[in-house]
Design a protein around this motif. Structure first.
Motif, PDB file in Angstrom:
ATOM      1  N   GLY A 134       0.697  -1.400   0.006  1.00  0.00           N
ATOM      2  CA  GLY A 134      -0.151   0.242  -0.509  1.00  0.00           C
ATOM      3  C   GLY A 134       0.506   1.113  -0.129  1.00  0.00           C
ATOM      4  N   PHE A 135       2.050   0.701  -0.337  1.00  0.00           N
ATOM      5  CA  PHE A 135       2.990   2.385  -0.881  1.00  0.00           C
ATOM      6  C   PHE A 135       2.934   3.174  -1.563  1.00  0.00           C
ATOM      7  CE2 PHE A 135       5.364  -0.422   3.394  1.00  0.00           C
ATOM      8  CZ  PHE A 135       5.330   0.941   4.433  1.00  0.00           C
ATOM      9  N   LEU A 136       2.625   1.970  -2.898  1.00  0.00           N
ATOM     10  CA  LEU A 136       3.351   3.072  -4.386  1.00  0.00           C
ATOM     11  C   LEU A 136       1.814   3.151  -4.925  1.00  0.00           C
ATOM     12  CD1 LEU A 136       5.505   4.318  -6.084  1.00  0.00           C
ATOM     13  CD2 LEU A 136       5.620   1.585  -7.106  1.00  0.00           C
ATOM     14  N   THR A 137       0.789   3.744  -5.630  1.00  0.00           N
ATOM     15  CA  THR A 137      -0.244   3.795  -6.387  1.00  0.00           C
ATOM     16  C   THR A 137       0.190   2.746  -7.356  1.00  0.00           C
ATOM     17  OG1 THR A 137       0.360   5.384  -7.241  1.00  0.00           O
ATOM     18  CG2 THR A 137      -0.983   5.661  -5.660  1.00  0.00           C
ATOM     19  N   GLU A 138      -0.771   2.520  -8.042  1.00  0.00           N
ATOM     20  CA  GLU A 138      -0.835   1.218  -8.961  1.00  0.00           C
ATOM     21  C   GLU A 138      -0.535   1.923 -10.359  1.00  0.00           C
ATOM     22  OE1 GLU A 138      -1.269  -1.805  -9.297  1.00  0.00           O
ATOM     23  OE2 GLU A 138      -1.529  -1.832  -6.866  1.00  0.00           O
ATOM     24  N   LYS A 139      -0.579   3.111 -10.523  1.00  0.00           N
ATOM     25  CA  LYS A 139      -0.486   3.765 -11.654  1.00  0.00           C
ATOM     26  C   LYS A 139       0.601   4.936 -10.602  1.00  0.00           C
ATOM     27  CE  LYS A 139      -4.136   2.403 -15.360  1.00  0.00           C
ATOM     28  NZ  LYS A 139      -5.466   2.814 -15.719  1.00  0.00           N
ATOM     29  N   ASP A 140       1.608   5.456 -12.187  1.00  0.00           N
ATOM     30  CA  ASP A 140       1.879   7.112 -11.734  1.00  0.00           C
ATOM     31  C   ASP A 140       1.112   7.659 -11.529  1.00  0.00           C
ATOM     32  OD1 ASP A 140       4.255   5.031 -11.872  1.00  0.00           O
ATOM     33  OD2 ASP A 140       5.041   5.844 -13.561  1.00  0.00           O
ATOM     34  N   ASP A 141       1.265   8.614  -9.892  1.00  0.00           N
ATOM     35  CA  ASP A 141       0.674   9.472 -10.150  1.00  0.00           C
ATOM     36  C   ASP A 141       1.817  10.871  -9.394  1.00  0.00           C
ATOM     37  OD1 ASP A 141      -0.715  11.665  -8.110  1.00  0.00           O
ATOM     38  OD2 ASP A 141      -2.275  10.360  -7.597  1.00  0.00           O
ATOM     39  N   ALA A 142       1.725  11.970 -10.960  1.00  0.00           N
ATOM     40  CA  ALA A 142       2.599  12.858  -9.971  1.00  0.00           C
ATOM     41  C   ALA A 142       2.326  13.522  -8.758  1.00  0.00           C
ATOM     42  CB  ALA A 142       2.962  14.052 -11.776  1.00  0.00           C
ATOM     43  N   ARG A 143       0.982  13.950  -8.407  1.00  0.00           N
ATOM     44  CA  ARG A 143      -0.318  14.679  -7.612  1.00  0.00           C
ATOM     45  C   ARG A 143       1.005  14.307  -6.159  1.00  0.00           C
ATOM     46  NH1 ARG A 143      -5.663  14.152  -9.193  1.00  0.00           N
ATOM     47  NH2 ARG A 143      -4.485  11.628  -8.835  1.00  0.00           N
TER      48      ARG A 143
END
Ligand SMILES: C[S@@+](CC[C@H](N)C(=O)[O-])C[C@H]1O[C@@H](n2cnc3c(N)ncnc32)[C@H](O)[C@@H]1O
Length: 263
Positions: A134-143
């Motif tokens: 749960g530390f990283l989003t499934e898709k890249d999220d620059a926000r």
């Protein structure tokens, strides 16, 4: 795990003392106490400071001269077991939030460059583990903040965080520019790199407008002049030496065979 807090910045190999001095001076001017840890030719400097978050905001990456990249330190892991580097990383990240991207890197130094293969393969292994935890989003999220894992040795790494809007957008802090075949000289890359690293998008738009004028002193064979014409600027190019024909053929260049010091 060490709870070092502060900043980690990359620089060109050999410029560690300059970067350390710059960070020390800039931090002091901004009212932060701390000290730099640097070793010549390591390609990076750690600036230890207890108020890392506030210092990170007070020293924007673009305003630093010697830093190719500036990250906020979350943890330093030494002596980690090469058979399982993931477990201590997950433990160190507990409670540290959620990230929109992961970059696994190493400083651009002679000693750390051989870690490039490890960084690549370890990134592929760590990414799914971070997602599962749960530390990283499934898709890249620059926000969301970007997580950096920075190897300085196979068993020694830093965990860092960067705001994608306020940090260098290139891995290792190095823009990968390709020399185009019609560039008159390799210097063309230097000016391209300066435009990318010293100016943000708004400044580039404001300062490199079609129709503006520029002077290039010591212009031959025309690398910088060529870059400027590609931004549709009109250029006065001063040099006793010749400019390449295709640079003159742009119709945007006035070539003056004169002394740049007296022009
Ligand atoms: C390294 S080259 C410049 C390369 C160029 N910036 C490019 O992007 O291709 C240095 C140039 O400076 C010129 N130069 C040196 N002293 C000069 C002076 N006082 N006035 C004008 N040009 C000078 C030399 O003739 C030489 O062509």
């Amino acid at each position: 795990m060490s709870s070092t807090t502060g900043l980690l910045a990359y620089c060109r190999q050999g410029f560690e003392p300059e970067l350390a001095a710059e960070l020390t001076e800039r931090a002091a001017l901004a009212g932060f106490a701390g000290y730099a840890r640097a070793q010549r030719n390591d390609g990076h400097v750690v600036f230890v400071c207890e108020q890392a978050q506030a210092l990170d905001r007070a020293l924007p990456w673009r305003e630093l001269i010697f830093a190719r990249q500036k990250l906020r330190l979350l943890a330093e892991l030494r002596g980690i077991d090469p058979k399982d580097r993931i477990t201590p990383i997950l433990a160190a990240l507990a409670g540290a939030g959620r990230y929109g991207d992961l970059w696994v890197e190493h400083p651009d130094s002679d000693s750390a460059k051989p870690l490039a293969g490890l960084a690549r393969s370890f990134g592929n292994a760590l990414r799914p583990a971070l997602r599962k935890a749960g530390f990283l989003t499934e898709k890249d999220d620059a926000r969301l903040p970007r997580l950096h894992v920075v190897f300085v040795q196979g068993d020694h790494l830093f965990l860092c965080v960067a705001d994608a809007r306020h940090s260098a957008p290139w891995p290792l802090g190095i823009p990968r520019l390709k020399l185009l075949p019609d560039a008159p000289s390799r210097s063309a890359l230097k000016l391209e790199e300066a435009f990318l690293s010293l100016l943000d998008e708004r400044q580039r738009e404001a300062l490199l407008k079609p129709g503006m004028t520029a002077a290039d002193l010591g212009a031959a064979p025309g690398g910088w002049t060529w870059v400027l014409t590609r931004h549709h600027l009109r250029v006065t190019s001063v040099d006793n030496g010749p400019l390449r024909e295709h640079v003159l053929a742009t119709g945007l260049v006035e070539h003056l065979r004169a002394d740049g010091f007296h022009w």
